[in-house]
Structures are given as C-alpha cells and as structure tokens.
Design a protein around this motif. Structure first.
Motif, PDB file in Angstrom:
ATOM      1  N   GLY A 136       5.051 -37.484  39.810  1.00 48.63           N
ATOM      2  CA  GLY A 136       4.106 -38.174  38.934  1.00 48.63           C
ATOM      3  C   GLY A 136       2.753 -37.507  38.818  1.00 48.63           C
ATOM      4  O   GLY A 136       1.806 -38.096  38.305  1.00 48.63           O
ATOM      5  N   LEU A 137       2.653 -36.267  39.281  1.00 45.84           N
ATOM      6  CA  LEU A 137       1.386 -35.543  39.191  1.00 45.84           C
ATOM      7  C   LEU A 137       1.118 -35.097  37.753  1.00 45.84           C
ATOM      8  O   LEU A 137       2.043 -34.890  36.977  1.00 45.84           O
ATOM      9  CB  LEU A 137       1.432 -34.289  40.081  1.00 45.84           C
ATOM     10  N   ARG A 138      -0.146 -34.931  37.424  1.00 44.14           N
ATOM     11  CA  ARG A 138      -0.534 -34.388  36.119  1.00 44.14           C
ATOM     12  C   ARG A 138      -0.991 -32.951  36.328  1.00 44.14           C
ATOM     13  O   ARG A 138      -1.953 -32.699  37.046  1.00 44.14           O
ATOM     14  CB  ARG A 138      -1.660 -35.229  35.510  1.00 44.14           C
ATOM     15  N   VAL A 139      -0.284 -32.000  35.710  1.00 43.78           N
ATOM     16  CA  VAL A 139      -0.634 -30.589  35.850  1.00 43.78           C
ATOM     17  C   VAL A 139      -1.868 -30.297  35.001  1.00 43.78           C
ATOM     18  O   VAL A 139      -1.850 -30.474  33.782  1.00 43.78           O
ATOM     19  CB  VAL A 139       0.529 -29.671  35.427  1.00 43.78           C
ATOM     20  N   LEU A 140      -2.942 -29.854  35.654  1.00 39.81           N
ATOM     21  CA  LEU A 140      -4.169 -29.515  34.945  1.00 39.81           C
ATOM     22  C   LEU A 140      -4.127 -28.098  34.396  1.00 39.81           C
ATOM     23  O   LEU A 140      -4.524 -27.855  33.259  1.00 39.81           O
ATOM     24  CB  LEU A 140      -5.375 -29.658  35.879  1.00 39.81           C
ATOM     25  N   ASP A 141      -3.644 -27.166  35.201  1.00 41.95           N
ATOM     26  CA  ASP A 141      -3.601 -25.763  34.779  1.00 41.95           C
ATOM     27  C   ASP A 141      -2.931 -24.940  35.877  1.00 41.95           C
ATOM     28  O   ASP A 141      -2.792 -25.398  37.013  1.00 41.95           O
ATOM     29  CB  ASP A 141      -5.026 -25.236  34.543  1.00 41.95           C
ATOM     30  N   HIS A 142      -2.524 -23.743  35.503  1.00 45.50           N
ATOM     31  CA  HIS A 142      -2.081 -22.744  36.472  1.00 45.50           C
ATOM     32  C   HIS A 142      -2.773 -21.448  36.084  1.00 45.50           C
ATOM     33  O   HIS A 142      -2.410 -20.815  35.087  1.00 45.50           O
ATOM     34  CB  HIS A 142      -0.563 -22.570  36.451  1.00 45.50           C
ATOM     35  N   CYS A 143      -3.785 -21.067  36.839  1.00 46.76           N
ATOM     36  CA  CYS A 143      -4.561 -19.861  36.564  1.00 46.76           C
ATOM     37  C   CYS A 143      -4.023 -18.720  37.420  1.00 46.76           C
ATOM     38  O   CYS A 143      -4.024 -18.823  38.653  1.00 46.76           O
ATOM     39  CB  CYS A 143      -6.041 -20.082  36.898  1.00 46.76           C
ATOM     40  N   HIS A 144      -3.556 -17.682  36.756  1.00 53.32           N
ATOM     41  CA  HIS A 144      -2.999 -16.544  37.493  1.00 53.32           C
ATOM     42  C   HIS A 144      -3.922 -15.345  37.380  1.00 53.32           C
ATOM     43  O   HIS A 144      -4.407 -15.014  36.298  1.00 53.32           O
ATOM     44  CB  HIS A 144      -1.616 -16.176  36.976  1.00 53.32           C
ATOM     45  N   PHE A 145      -4.162 -14.684  38.515  1.00 53.20           N
ATOM     46  CA  PHE A 145      -4.990 -13.490  38.564  1.00 53.20           C
ATOM     47  C   PHE A 145      -4.121 -12.303  38.968  1.00 53.20           C
ATOM     48  O   PHE A 145      -3.567 -12.283  40.076  1.00 53.20           O
ATOM     49  CB  PHE A 145      -6.134 -13.661  39.562  1.00 53.20           C
ATOM     50  N   GLY A 146      -3.984 -11.333  38.069  1.00 50.00           N
ATOM     51  CA  GLY A 146      -3.165 -10.164  38.340  1.00 50.00           C
ATOM     52  C   GLY A 146      -3.984  -8.971  38.787  1.00 50.00           C
ATOM     53  O   GLY A 146      -5.220  -9.016  38.846  1.00 50.00           O
ATOM     54  N   SER A 147      -3.269  -7.905  39.123  1.00 50.07           N
ATOM     55  CA  SER A 147      -3.880  -6.648  39.576  1.00 50.07           C
ATOM     56  C   SER A 147      -4.749  -6.838  40.815  1.00 50.07           C
ATOM     57  O   SER A 147      -5.806  -6.223  40.959  1.00 50.07           O
ATOM     58  CB  SER A 147      -4.703  -6.005  38.442  1.00 50.07           C
TER      59      SER A 147
END
Length: 199
Positions: free
Chosen positions: A158-169
C-alpha cells in the motif's frame, strides 16, 4: 514528516553512504525527523527463516524483526539507498524487505488475497551504478527493477512510490565536482517532494 532511510552498501565511505548521510542531513535541516538503518553496519541478517514463513495461523517474526518493525512503525515514508548489482538491489536489502515488510507489517491475510497495511506511507529510492545513467534507462534495466521491486512492494504493502532517482557512472575516480552535482540533484529532489506547502 518522519522518514526511515534504509542504506544497503558494505563500504562506509561509499557514494551510497554519502547519499544517505546527505539525505538525512538535508531532511533534518528542513524540520523532518529521520531514522537511518545502515544494514551492513547493523549486520542485518537478510535470511528469511523457516519459522518466519506465513502459515495458516499467521506469521511469527523473529526478535530482531520485531525490534526493527517497532523502530520504523511510525514513519511516514521509506527511503532506500543502494547500488545496482547485476541490475538488482543487494541481497541484504531484498532480505530486509522479505523479513521486515512481510505478513504482519506490510500486509495481512485478506479475502481472496492480502490486505495492505502501509497505506498512506511513501517509498522513495536513490540507486547508483557504475554503468552510465542513460544506459541503465535505455536498456530498460531501471524500468524492469521498478516493476519487480518498487512497484510490486508498493502494491502489496500500500505504499505510494514518489520516485526512483538513479545516479550512473559512479566510479572510484569520479571528480568532486561530479559528486557534488549529484548530491545537489538529490537535495533538489527532496525539496521538490517534501518542501512544506507554500514554502
């Protein structure tokens, strides 16, 4: 708001650890309450035990899980910070989800399935990889992970996904300028998501 930052990286000096610390410091500076759970520093055991598996009469979490659930029960949201290993979270984070978010905390038995228990709480993720950010997105690796991990966990609990921020390199010889730019991006994301109304 109160946030639980769940860090899953074995090196205390890693960029993930810096992300988690910067995240905690920035949120606290904005008036938020934060609890940080550094899974490797805690020597968290990710192995789901046979006696913890849900049975017809419910589930019996082990003592360490009872304590962990008490520590994060009153948070408004969870923030996961971890590296991509083979385009997936480290086993210790998957084990944390398996054990902590299981029956009795994340969900309960319901008619014809399960009933979510964390409705109204949020999930935000910051992940890293040595691969370039564009590659992780263009190959579908991030979308695939979000489908089987972020969105599935959110749907069950029942969680609300706010965002998934990915940092590469994220590499050992990354410059201070690159690191600081990424930390600023994280702070900006936090401000966008958690700034007070009208602030």
């Amino acid at each position: 708001m109160k946030h639980a930052i769940i860090l899953a990286h074995p090196r205390s000096g890693s960029f993930c650890a810096t992300l988690a610390k910067t995240c905690a410091d920035h949120l606290r500076a904005g008036g938020h309450e934060v609890v940080v759970r550094d899974l490797y520093a805690l020597d968290f055991d990710p192995r789901l035990k046979a006696e913890e598996l849900p049975m017809a009469n419910g589930a019996r979490p082990a003592a360490d899980i009872v304590m962990e659930r008490e520590l994060v029960a009153d948070v408004d949201g969870f923030i996961f910070v971890y590296p991509f290993w083979f385009n997936a979270p480290p086993a210790i984070l998957k084990g944390y989800v398996d054990r902590v978010f299981s029956m009795g905390f994340g969900y309960a038995p319901g008619l014809g399935g399960t009933e979510s228990l964390l409705d109204g709480k949020t999930l935000l993720s910051f992940s890293t990889s040595g691969a370039p950010e564009d590659w992780v997105k263009d190959t579908g690796a991030l979308k695939a992970l979000m489908t089987v991990f972020d969105l599935h966990l959110a749907g069950v609990c029942g969680l609300r996904v706010l965002d998934h921020c990915h940092f590469g390199s994220i590499v050992s010889n990354m410059t201070d300028e690159s690191r600081d730019e990424l930390l600023d991006r994280m702070r900006s994301s936090l401000d966008d998501l958690f700034a007070p109304a009208g602030g």
